[in-house]
Motif scaffolding. Sequence first.
Motif, PDB file in Angstrom:
ATOM      1  N   ILE A 215       7.772   6.910   7.769  1.00  0.00           N
ATOM      2  CA  ILE A 215       7.868   6.033   6.598  1.00  0.00           C
ATOM      3  C   ILE A 215       6.530   6.001   5.870  1.00  0.00           C
ATOM      4  N   GLN A 216       5.433   5.987   6.624  1.00  0.00           N
ATOM      5  CA  GLN A 216       4.104   6.076   6.015  1.00  0.00           C
ATOM      6  C   GLN A 216       3.999   7.320   5.139  1.00  0.00           C
ATOM      7  N   THR A 217       4.393   8.449   5.685  1.00  0.00           N
ATOM      8  CA  THR A 217       4.295   9.719   4.962  1.00  0.00           C
ATOM      9  C   THR A 217       5.128   9.677   3.686  1.00  0.00           C
ATOM     10  N   LEU A 218       6.344   9.152   3.791  1.00  0.00           N
ATOM     11  CA  LEU A 218       7.233   9.086   2.632  1.00  0.00           C
ATOM     12  C   LEU A 218       6.672   8.191   1.541  1.00  0.00           C
ATOM     13  N   LEU A 219       6.249   6.976   1.902  1.00  0.00           N
ATOM     14  CA  LEU A 219       5.737   6.042   0.896  1.00  0.00           C
ATOM     15  C   LEU A 219       4.458   6.570   0.245  1.00  0.00           C
ATOM     16  N   GLY A 220       3.567   7.137   1.064  1.00  0.00           N
ATOM     17  CA  GLY A 220       2.335   7.686   0.502  1.00  0.00           C
ATOM     18  C   GLY A 220       2.606   8.813  -0.477  1.00  0.00           C
ATOM     19  N   ALA A 221       3.520   9.700  -0.124  1.00  0.00           N
ATOM     20  CA  ALA A 221       3.848  10.832  -1.001  1.00  0.00           C
ATOM     21  C   ALA A 221       4.517  10.357  -2.288  1.00  0.00           C
ATOM     22  N   VAL A 222       5.405   9.376  -2.176  1.00  0.00           N
ATOM     23  CA  VAL A 222       6.099   8.852  -3.367  1.00  0.00           C
ATOM     24  C   VAL A 222       5.102   8.213  -4.322  1.00  0.00           C
ATOM     25  N   ASN A 223       4.145   7.460  -3.784  1.00  0.00           N
ATOM     26  CA  ASN A 223       3.178   6.789  -4.656  1.00  0.00           C
ATOM     27  C   ASN A 223       2.331   7.792  -5.440  1.00  0.00           C
ATOM     28  N   TRP A 224       1.802   8.806  -4.757  1.00  0.00           N
ATOM     29  CA  TRP A 224       1.019   9.832  -5.462  1.00  0.00           C
ATOM     30  C   TRP A 224       1.882  10.567  -6.484  1.00  0.00           C
ATOM     31  N   SER A 225       3.131  10.812  -6.152  1.00  0.00           N
ATOM     32  CA  SER A 225       4.038  11.509  -7.073  1.00  0.00           C
ATOM     33  C   SER A 225       4.285  10.687  -8.331  1.00  0.00           C
ATOM     34  N   LEU A 226       4.409   9.370  -8.174  1.00  0.00           N
ATOM     35  CA  LEU A 226       4.626   8.505  -9.334  1.00  0.00           C
ATOM     36  C   LEU A 226       3.391   8.460 -10.229  1.00  0.00           C
ATOM     37  N   MET A 227       2.218   8.445  -9.638  1.00  0.00           N
ATOM     38  CA  MET A 227       0.990   8.471 -10.445  1.00  0.00           C
ATOM     39  C   MET A 227       0.934   9.734 -11.297  1.00  0.00           C
ATOM     40  N   ALA A 228       1.245  10.857 -10.685  1.00  0.00           N
ATOM     41  CA  ALA A 228       1.250  12.121 -11.434  1.00  0.00           C
ATOM     42  C   ALA A 228       2.358  12.130 -12.484  1.00  0.00           C
ATOM     43  N   ALA A 229       3.488  11.489 -12.174  1.00  0.00           N
ATOM     44  CA  ALA A 229       4.611  11.452 -13.118  1.00  0.00           C
ATOM     45  C   ALA A 229       4.227  10.731 -14.402  1.00  0.00           C
ATOM     46  N   LEU A 230       3.389   9.708 -14.302  1.00  0.00           N
ATOM     47  CA  LEU A 230       2.960   8.981 -15.498  1.00  0.00           C
ATOM     48  C   LEU A 230       2.113   9.875 -16.402  1.00  0.00           C
ATOM     49  N   ILE A 231       1.164  10.609 -15.812  1.00  0.00           N
ATOM     50  CA  ILE A 231       0.350  11.531 -16.613  1.00  0.00           C
ATOM     51  C   ILE A 231       1.233  12.622 -17.217  1.00  0.00           C
ATOM     52  N   TYR A 232       2.147  13.135 -16.420  1.00  0.00           N
ATOM     53  CA  TYR A 232       3.084  14.171 -16.885  1.00  0.00           C
ATOM     54  C   TYR A 232       3.897  13.665 -18.083  1.00  0.00           C
ATOM     55  N   LEU A 233       4.311  12.404 -18.024  1.00  0.00           N
ATOM     56  CA  LEU A 233       5.094  11.806 -19.104  1.00  0.00           C
ATOM     57  C   LEU A 233       4.310  11.783 -20.414  1.00  0.00           C
ATOM     58  N   LEU A 234       3.009  11.573 -20.324  1.00  0.00           N
ATOM     59  CA  LEU A 234       2.183  11.415 -21.518  1.00  0.00           C
ATOM     60  C   LEU A 234       1.642  12.735 -22.062  1.00  0.00           C
ATOM     61  N   LEU A 235       1.825  13.816 -21.313  1.00  0.00           N
ATOM     62  CA  LEU A 235       1.383  15.138 -21.761  1.00  0.00           C
ATOM     63  C   LEU A 235       2.504  15.851 -22.519  1.00  0.00           C
ATOM     64  N   PRO A 236       2.191  16.946 -23.230  1.00  0.00           N
ATOM     65  CA  PRO A 236       3.245  17.721 -23.901  1.00  0.00           C
ATOM     66  C   PRO A 236       4.318  18.185 -22.927  1.00  0.00           C
ATOM     67  N   GLU A 237       5.515  18.449 -23.440  1.00  0.00           N
ATOM     68  CA  GLU A 237       6.673  18.728 -22.594  1.00  0.00           C
ATOM     69  C   GLU A 237       6.609  20.062 -21.864  1.00  0.00           C
ATOM     70  N   ASP A 238       5.763  20.991 -22.294  1.00  0.00           N
ATOM     71  CA  ASP A 238       5.773  22.323 -21.697  1.00  0.00           C
ATOM     72  C   ASP A 238       4.842  22.470 -20.489  1.00  0.00           C
ATOM     73  N   VAL A 239       4.296  21.353 -19.978  1.00  0.00           N
ATOM     74  CA  VAL A 239       3.428  21.441 -18.797  1.00  0.00           C
ATOM     75  C   VAL A 239       4.276  21.468 -17.525  1.00  0.00           C
ATOM     76  N   PHE A 240       3.686  21.960 -16.447  1.00  0.00           N
ATOM     77  CA  PHE A 240       4.358  22.128 -15.157  1.00  0.00           C
ATOM     78  C   PHE A 240       3.967  20.955 -14.269  1.00  0.00           C
ATOM     79  N   TYR A 241       4.978  20.148 -13.843  1.00  0.00           N
ATOM     80  CA  TYR A 241       4.677  18.929 -13.094  1.00  0.00           C
ATOM     81  C   TYR A 241       3.855  19.179 -11.829  1.00  0.00           C
ATOM     82  N   PRO A 242       4.192  20.138 -10.969  1.00  0.00           N
ATOM     83  CA  PRO A 242       3.351  20.370  -9.777  1.00  0.00           C
ATOM     84  C   PRO A 242       1.898  20.677 -10.114  1.00  0.00           C
ATOM     85  N   ASN A 243       1.666  21.296 -11.266  1.00  0.00           N
ATOM     86  CA  ASN A 243       0.302  21.557 -11.706  1.00  0.00           C
ATOM     87  C   ASN A 243      -0.436  20.237 -11.965  1.00  0.00           C
TER      88      ASN A 243
END
Length: 339
Positions: A215-243
């Motif tokens: 559960i620790q691993t899952l919650l930690g990974a989800v939180n970092w993923s959400l932080m990146a998702a916010l930046i991804y949302l604010l960038l142009p649409e043609d960027v690669f999310y894993p990048n």
Amino acid sequence: MRTPATDKTHTRKPWQYWLKRGVTLFFFILIPVLLFWLLRNVDWPTVVATLRSYSPLTLLAGVGITAASFMVFSSYDLLGKAYTGHKLPAKHVLPLAFVCYAFNLNLGAWVGGVVLRYRLYSQLGLGVGTVTRILSLSLITNWLGYMLLAGTVFSLRLVPFPVNWQIGTMGLQLIGFGLLAAASVYLAACRFSKRRAWKWRHHEIILPTLRLALIQTLLGAVNWSLMAALIYLLLPEDVFYPNILGILLISSIAGAVTHIPAGLGVLEAVFIALLQHQVPTTDILAALIGYRAIYFLLPLAVACIVYLRLERKAKKRQHVDSKAEITNSEDRERAKKNS
């Protein structure tokens, strides 16, 4: 997790002290110089225009992502509740953890992650040892999720370096393999280790169950993923999310090394250096300014209000407890006289 086992303190060797100070000073000088070099030709009116172009729906989605991320991070302390067995209800734990996270992001780990957490939990009646174990579990949860995500992204080479940086690709991949190995060792220890407690540097380390570790691993990974998702949302649409995720993870380590509160300047320097060959610098800066406003400043404003309410409630409890103690003392005196 670590709890104090003795009053003795570990004395750091002089060369370690000066090495740490030297590395910190080096990055304090390097980051502003690098940032100035990267931003020297930025078209700031275009940055402002990009910020104004964000639609209300985009901003609302950003606030939703932030709220989800803070809820996930606050849940780390619910894992601490399950791990330590303390009896505080979730309605007390979640606001406390939210306040600590917001202050941690903006003012540094010592203020939000450590000092504030000890203060607020102690006001609710928890001892130092229990708070230390909660704090330790929260830290491990955060970095365990980091190791899983960074290990995967780095080992699969999902962060495309600029052409003149290709020599760093192999090194980053090796780091990714190392991070995955470290996360696997922790999970394996939680599953297979027959010895559940060790002492290290006058602290006791107690392994959680495998279920809690997962559960620790899952919650930690989800939180970092959400932080990146916010930046991804604010960038142009043609960027690669894993990048974007990979660059955020790299910048977070750089921010931790420099000890600069909120990673101010570090985040921007790393993103511009690694993404400017794909996205215009003006778009990167606009996205990061929006990210800081939504993910850092907005929660901090809310956290200040919540913190004042928590302090007010703590004073009321202390007042009630004080009156109860006086009443009990008077009752004992009357009982003595009657007897």
